[in-house]
Design a protein around this motif. Sequence first.
Motif, PDB file in Angstrom:
ATOM      1  N   LYS A   1       0.871  -1.176   0.000  1.00 32.92           N
ATOM      2  CA  LYS A   1       0.000   0.000   0.000  1.00 32.92           C
ATOM      3  C   LYS A   1       0.910   1.228   0.000  1.00 32.92           C
ATOM      4  O   LYS A   1       1.882   1.287   0.750  1.00 32.92           O
ATOM      5  N   ALA A   2       0.604   2.198  -0.840  1.00 27.53           N
ATOM      6  CA  ALA A   2       1.390   3.425  -0.904  1.00 27.53           C
ATOM      7  C   ALA A   2       0.585   4.591  -0.346  1.00 27.53           C
ATOM      8  O   ALA A   2      -0.628   4.662  -0.515  1.00 27.53           O
ATOM      9  N   SER A   3       1.281   5.496   0.325  1.00 29.41           N
ATOM     10  CA  SER A   3       0.632   6.708   0.811  1.00 29.41           C
ATOM     11  C   SER A   3       1.625   7.868   0.767  1.00 29.41           C
ATOM     12  O   SER A   3       2.832   7.669   0.693  1.00 29.41           O
ATOM     13  N   LYS A   4       1.085   9.054   0.787  1.00 26.09           N
ATOM     14  CA  LYS A   4       1.906  10.269   0.771  1.00 26.09           C
ATOM     15  C   LYS A   4       2.512  10.469   2.162  1.00 26.09           C
ATOM     16  O   LYS A   4       1.998   9.971   3.154  1.00 26.09           O
ATOM     17  N   THR A   5       3.575  11.243   2.218  1.00 19.33           N
ATOM     18  CA  THR A   5       4.231  11.496   3.493  1.00 19.33           C
ATOM     19  C   THR A   5       3.433  12.418   4.402  1.00 19.33           C
ATOM     20  O   THR A   5       3.635  12.418   5.606  1.00 19.33           O
ATOM     21  N   GLY A   6       2.563  13.234   3.841  1.00 20.73           N
ATOM     22  CA  GLY A   6       1.792  14.170   4.646  1.00 20.73           C
ATOM     23  C   GLY A   6       2.568  15.445   4.974  1.00 20.73           C
ATOM     24  O   GLY A   6       2.085  16.310   5.679  1.00 20.73           O
ATOM     25  N   VAL A   7       3.785  15.533   4.452  1.00 23.24           N
ATOM     26  CA  VAL A   7       4.640  16.685   4.685  1.00 23.24           C
ATOM     27  C   VAL A   7       5.104  17.193   3.325  1.00 23.24           C
ATOM     28  O   VAL A   7       5.487  16.403   2.461  1.00 23.24           O
ATOM     29  N   ALA A   8       5.072  18.504   3.140  1.00 21.66           N
ATOM     30  CA  ALA A   8       5.550  19.075   1.882  1.00 21.66           C
ATOM     31  C   ALA A   8       7.074  18.947   1.827  1.00 21.66           C
ATOM     32  O   ALA A   8       7.772  19.436   2.709  1.00 21.66           O
ATOM     33  N   LEU A   9       7.556  18.258   0.803  1.00 19.89           N
ATOM     34  CA  LEU A   9       8.993  18.046   0.634  1.00 19.89           C
ATOM     35  C   LEU A   9       9.425  18.592  -0.714  1.00 19.89           C
ATOM     36  O   LEU A   9       8.632  18.671  -1.649  1.00 19.89           O
ATOM     37  N   SER A  10      10.704  18.920  -0.829  1.00 20.06           N
ATOM     38  CA  SER A  10      11.206  19.463  -2.090  1.00 20.06           C
ATOM     39  C   SER A  10      11.638  18.364  -3.058  1.00 20.06           C
ATOM     40  O   SER A  10      12.098  18.652  -4.156  1.00 20.06           O
ATOM     41  N   SER A  11      11.488  17.112  -2.664  1.00 16.77           N
ATOM     42  CA  SER A  11      11.838  15.994  -3.542  1.00 16.77           C
ATOM     43  C   SER A  11      10.775  14.896  -3.400  1.00 16.77           C
ATOM     44  O   SER A  11       9.953  14.930  -2.496  1.00 16.77           O
ATOM     45  N   SER A  12      10.837  13.916  -4.286  1.00 14.80           N
ATOM     46  CA  SER A  12       9.852  12.839  -4.271  1.00 14.80           C
ATOM     47  C   SER A  12      10.057  11.929  -3.068  1.00 14.80           C
ATOM     48  O   SER A  12      11.193  11.599  -2.709  1.00 14.80           O
ATOM     49  N   ALA A  13       8.946  11.530  -2.461  1.00 14.34           N
ATOM     50  CA  ALA A  13       8.981  10.615  -1.324  1.00 14.34           C
ATOM     51  C   ALA A  13       7.655   9.871  -1.266  1.00 14.34           C
ATOM     52  O   ALA A  13       6.612  10.391  -1.672  1.00 14.34           O
ATOM     53  N   VAL A  14       7.702   8.648  -0.766  1.00 11.63           N
ATOM     54  CA  VAL A  14       6.499   7.844  -0.625  1.00 11.63           C
ATOM     55  C   VAL A  14       6.664   6.928   0.589  1.00 11.63           C
ATOM     56  O   VAL A  14       7.781   6.524   0.934  1.00 11.63           O
ATOM     57  N   ILE A  15       5.543   6.642   1.227  1.00 12.04           N
ATOM     58  CA  ILE A  15       5.521   5.660   2.304  1.00 12.04           C
ATOM     59  C   ILE A  15       4.919   4.393   1.723  1.00 12.04           C
ATOM     60  O   ILE A  15       3.804   4.417   1.193  1.00 12.04           O
ATOM     61  N   LEU A  16       5.663   3.317   1.790  1.00 13.93           N
ATOM     62  CA  LEU A  16       5.209   2.030   1.275  1.00 13.93           C
ATOM     63  C   LEU A  16       5.008   1.085   2.454  1.00 13.93           C
ATOM     64  O   LEU A  16       5.915   0.915   3.271  1.00 13.93           O
ATOM     65  N   THR A  17       3.843   0.491   2.537  1.00 10.14           N
ATOM     66  CA  THR A  17       3.566  -0.458   3.607  1.00 10.14           C
ATOM     67  C   THR A  17       3.428  -1.849   3.021  1.00 10.14           C
ATOM     68  O   THR A  17       2.585  -2.085   2.151  1.00 10.14           O
ATOM     69  N   ASP A  18       4.280  -2.752   3.484  1.00 10.96           N
ATOM     70  CA  ASP A  18       4.215  -4.162   3.121  1.00 10.96           C
ATOM     71  C   ASP A  18       3.218  -4.785   4.088  1.00 10.96           C
ATOM     72  O   ASP A  18       3.535  -5.045   5.247  1.00 10.96           O
ATOM     73  N   ILE A  19       1.997  -4.968   3.612  1.00  3.57           N
ATOM     74  CA  ILE A  19       0.905  -5.425   4.459  1.00  3.57           C
ATOM     75  C   ILE A  19       1.172  -6.819   5.010  1.00  3.57           C
ATOM     76  O   ILE A  19       0.931  -7.087   6.188  1.00  3.57           O
ATOM     77  N   LYS A  20       1.698  -7.702   4.177  1.00  2.72           N
ATOM     78  CA  LYS A  20       1.947  -9.087   4.596  1.00  2.72           C
ATOM     79  C   LYS A  20       2.959  -9.155   5.746  1.00  2.72           C
ATOM     80  O   LYS A  20       2.753  -9.870   6.715  1.00  2.72           O
ATOM     81  N   ARG A  21       4.025  -8.397   5.638  1.00  2.00           N
ATOM     82  CA  ARG A  21       5.083  -8.449   6.645  1.00  2.00           C
ATOM     83  C   ARG A  21       4.913  -7.409   7.755  1.00  2.00           C
ATOM     84  O   ARG A  21       5.675  -7.400   8.710  1.00  2.00           O
ATOM     85  N   GLN A  22       3.975  -6.493   7.597  1.00  2.00           N
ATOM     86  CA  GLN A  22       3.753  -5.407   8.543  1.00  2.00           C
ATOM     87  C   GLN A  22       5.008  -4.551   8.702  1.00  2.00           C
ATOM     88  O   GLN A  22       5.502  -4.296   9.798  1.00  2.00           O
ATOM     89  N   VAL A  23       5.504  -4.100   7.549  1.00  2.00           N
ATOM     90  CA  VAL A  23       6.709  -3.272   7.492  1.00  2.00           C
ATOM     91  C   VAL A  23       6.369  -1.976   6.771  1.00  2.00           C
ATOM     92  O   VAL A  23       5.645  -1.983   5.773  1.00  2.00           O
TER      93      VAL A  23
END
Length: 142
Positions: free
Chosen positions: A89-111
């Motif tokens: 699952k991908a989600s935005k960082t929720g913070v304005a950044l000057s470069s690309s960033a993403v939060i990736l959640t590995d649902i199966k491993r809970q990481v």
Amino acid sequence: MSKIRGQAPYEAVKADVNASMQEVVDLLPEGTQVSLRPESTPYPCEDKLSLGSGKGVFYTGQLEATLPPTADASHVVDDLPARLGEQWKASKTGVALSSSAVILTDIKRQVQLNVMDVSKAYGGTSVIDITGISRCATSPTN
């Protein structure tokens, strides 16, 4: 330290984080050089970074991926969510950044993986930082 009911051993959640990070590394352009940053002391689950709460500790792993000169780090980061499988699952960082960033959640491993283009800090060399955070676990045995 005694085992906390229902929590995985620290060694198991560390292995989960490393496996999740490897899945992302496997999607990076050919010729990428990856280095593992030194391991830090486990953080207590009461820490705000934790993916849980209560007793125990969580593992944080960090990789630095230097892409080939022809690769665009922002494009690589932005493209990762579409290239990962259904367990992600991908989600935005929720913070304005000057470069690309993403939060990736590995649902199966809970990481949770925080993936960010950090090229500006490296004088324009295409570099991606990958930080992995585990769920809470029992304290390490060593």
